[in-house]
Scaffold this motif. Structure first.
Motif, mmCIF file in Angstrom:
data_model
loop_
_atom_site.group_PDB
_atom_site.id
_atom_site.type_symbol
_atom_site.label_atom_id
_atom_site.label_comp_id
_atom_site.label_asym_id
_atom_site.label_seq_id
_atom_site.Cartn_x
_atom_site.Cartn_y
_atom_site.Cartn_z
ATOM 1 N N HIS A 168 9.256 14.740 40.304
ATOM 2 C CA HIS A 168 10.517 15.253 40.832
ATOM 3 C C HIS A 168 11.006 14.337 41.944
ATOM 4 N N GLY A 169 12.277 14.495 42.276
ATOM 5 C CA GLY A 169 12.826 13.697 43.357
ATOM 6 C C GLY A 169 12.115 13.975 44.672
ATOM 7 N N TYR A 170 12.193 13.012 45.555
ATOM 8 C CA TYR A 170 11.489 13.101 46.842
ATOM 9 C C TYR A 170 11.870 14.358 47.616
ATOM 10 N N ALA A 171 13.109 14.757 47.545
ATOM 11 C CA ALA A 171 13.588 15.891 48.333
ATOM 12 C C ALA A 171 13.439 17.227 47.612
ATOM 13 N N THR A 172 12.836 17.233 46.436
ATOM 14 C CA THR A 172 12.706 18.470 45.663
ATOM 15 C C THR A 172 11.314 19.053 45.868
ATOM 16 N N HIS A 173 11.271 20.228 46.505
ATOM 17 C CA HIS A 173 9.997 20.888 46.779
ATOM 18 C C HIS A 173 10.179 22.404 46.681
ATOM 19 N N PRO A 174 9.086 23.117 46.446
ATOM 20 C CA PRO A 174 9.145 24.568 46.641
ATOM 21 C C PRO A 174 9.406 24.878 48.117
ATOM 22 N N LEU A 175 9.909 26.061 48.378
ATOM 23 C CA LEU A 175 10.298 26.456 49.736
ATOM 24 C C LEU A 175 9.627 27.765 50.127
ATOM 25 N N SER A 176 9.337 27.888 51.406
ATOM 26 C CA SER A 176 8.861 29.168 51.948
ATOM 27 C C SER A 176 9.806 29.591 53.071
ATOM 28 N N VAL B 32 1.240 31.111 56.050
ATOM 29 C CA VAL B 32 0.509 30.643 54.876
ATOM 30 C C VAL B 32 -0.792 30.019 55.368
ATOM 31 N N ASP B 33 -1.898 30.604 54.927
ATOM 32 C CA ASP B 33 -3.229 30.137 55.356
ATOM 33 C C ASP B 33 -3.332 30.055 56.877
ATOM 34 N N GLY B 34 -2.780 31.037 57.549
ATOM 35 C CA GLY B 34 -2.879 31.130 58.998
ATOM 36 C C GLY B 34 -1.862 30.319 59.770
ATOM 37 N N MET B 35 -1.045 29.527 59.091
ATOM 38 C CA MET B 35 -0.038 28.721 59.776
ATOM 39 C C MET B 35 1.327 29.373 59.608
ATOM 40 N N ARG B 36 2.028 29.568 60.723
ATOM 41 C CA ARG B 36 3.349 30.186 60.625
ATOM 42 C C ARG B 36 4.333 29.205 60.005
ATOM 43 N N THR B 37 5.022 29.678 58.975
ATOM 44 C CA THR B 37 5.986 28.822 58.279
ATOM 45 C C THR B 37 7.425 29.248 58.503
ATOM 46 N N SER B 38 7.649 30.500 58.902
ATOM 47 C CA SER B 38 9.027 30.969 59.029
ATOM 48 C C SER B 38 9.063 32.227 59.885
ATOM 49 N N ARG B 39 10.225 32.485 60.483
ATOM 50 C CA ARG B 39 10.428 33.699 61.264
ATOM 51 C C ARG B 39 11.874 34.160 61.096
ATOM 52 N N ALA B 40 12.103 35.435 61.353
ATOM 53 C CA ALA B 40 13.455 35.982 61.275
ATOM 54 C C ALA B 40 13.540 37.194 62.185
ATOM 55 N N TYR B 41 14.742 37.478 62.708
ATOM 56 C CA TYR B 41 14.965 38.590 63.631
ATOM 57 C C TYR B 41 16.180 39.386 63.171
#
Length: 243
Positions: free
Chosen positions: A152-160, A203-212
């Motif tokens: 896939h292209g360099y900028a194409t990744h799954p997202l969390s 994910v696996d103990g690392m914070r990946t995202s937050r929302a309020y």
């Protein structure tokens, strides 16, 4: 000249006074004996205060899945099958499970283990959702755009990411964080922490995202659902914990 009778009365007067004094003393003694010692007044005891509920210690398991017992209470859609101590979904869309437990406190965690078995075409996903409730916004913790093994292209990744539901209630100065995330075929532990109006995604103990939430002081306590689609996934243990 004082008569003898008058003289006798004068001589009797001291005796009469002494008798009177004695009578007063006797009456005082009798009165004191009759009244007895003064009773002590009981001091009213204040009503016992009701004990303040103790906050549940963080990390206590409030509920956990047991897949060998089946999906009777999970309101499962079609497309799921029990495979020993794991659960597996097919390639259909909107495959859902509803956790048969509702947290009783506004602060809690949901932890779930997921392994990606097969992604036959781009666009697979899974997410943990809590529906909005009266006076409480919901949330959605996404893993989106799962990709095939093809280049896939360099900028194409799954997202969390994690977002507030409805999205327009998202706090303006705390827009959701979106992170490139390539889960591969390994098992990963995902966790959502709900603290008042804040939602955190790990994910696996690392914070990946937050929302309020900008609208409600607390977020929803459920129903809480796992939603999957367009990929074969193994689902390990799902747990609800105190926070």
């Amino acid at each position: 000249m004082i008569s003898a009778a008058h003289s006798n009365r004068l001589r009797l007067t001291p005796l009469r006074l002494s008798s009177y004094s004695l009578l007063c003393i006797l009456l005082s003694i009798l009165t004191a004996c009759a009244s007895g010692p003064t009773a002590k007044t009981a001091t009213p005891t204040a009503a016992s205060a009701k004990p303040t509920p103790t906050k549940q210690s963080a990390g206590v398991v409030l509920y956990q899945s047991n897949w060998p017992q089946g999906l009777k209470d999970w309101h499962a859609s079609a497309g799921w099958k029990v495979n020993g101590n794991t659960l597996q979904t097919d390639l259909g869309e909107n495959r859902t499970l509803q956790i048969p437990y509702t947290p009783t406190t506004p602060d809690y965690s949901v932890e779930y283990r997921v392994q990606i078995v097969n992604v036959p075409k781009d666009g697979g996903y899974f997410m943990l959702n809590a529906d909005p409730a009266t006076g409480k916004d919901g949330y959605q913790a996404h893993i989106l755009n799962l990709l095939t093994a093809a280049p896939h292209g360099y900028a194409t990744h799954p997202l969390s990411e994690i977002v507030i539901e409805p999205f327009e209630h998202e706090m303006d100065d705390a827009s959701p964080q979106v992170l490139d995330f390539v889960p591969g075929s390994k098992w990963h532990t995902y966790r959502v922490d709900i603290q008042g109006a804040r939602a955190l995604f790990y994910v696996d103990g690392m914070r990946t995202s937050r929302a309020y939430s900008a609208k409600t002081n607390n977020l929803s306590q459920g129903p809480i659902r796992l939603v999957c689609g367009k990929a074969i996934l193994n689902i390990g243990q799902i747990r609800v914990l105190s926070l």
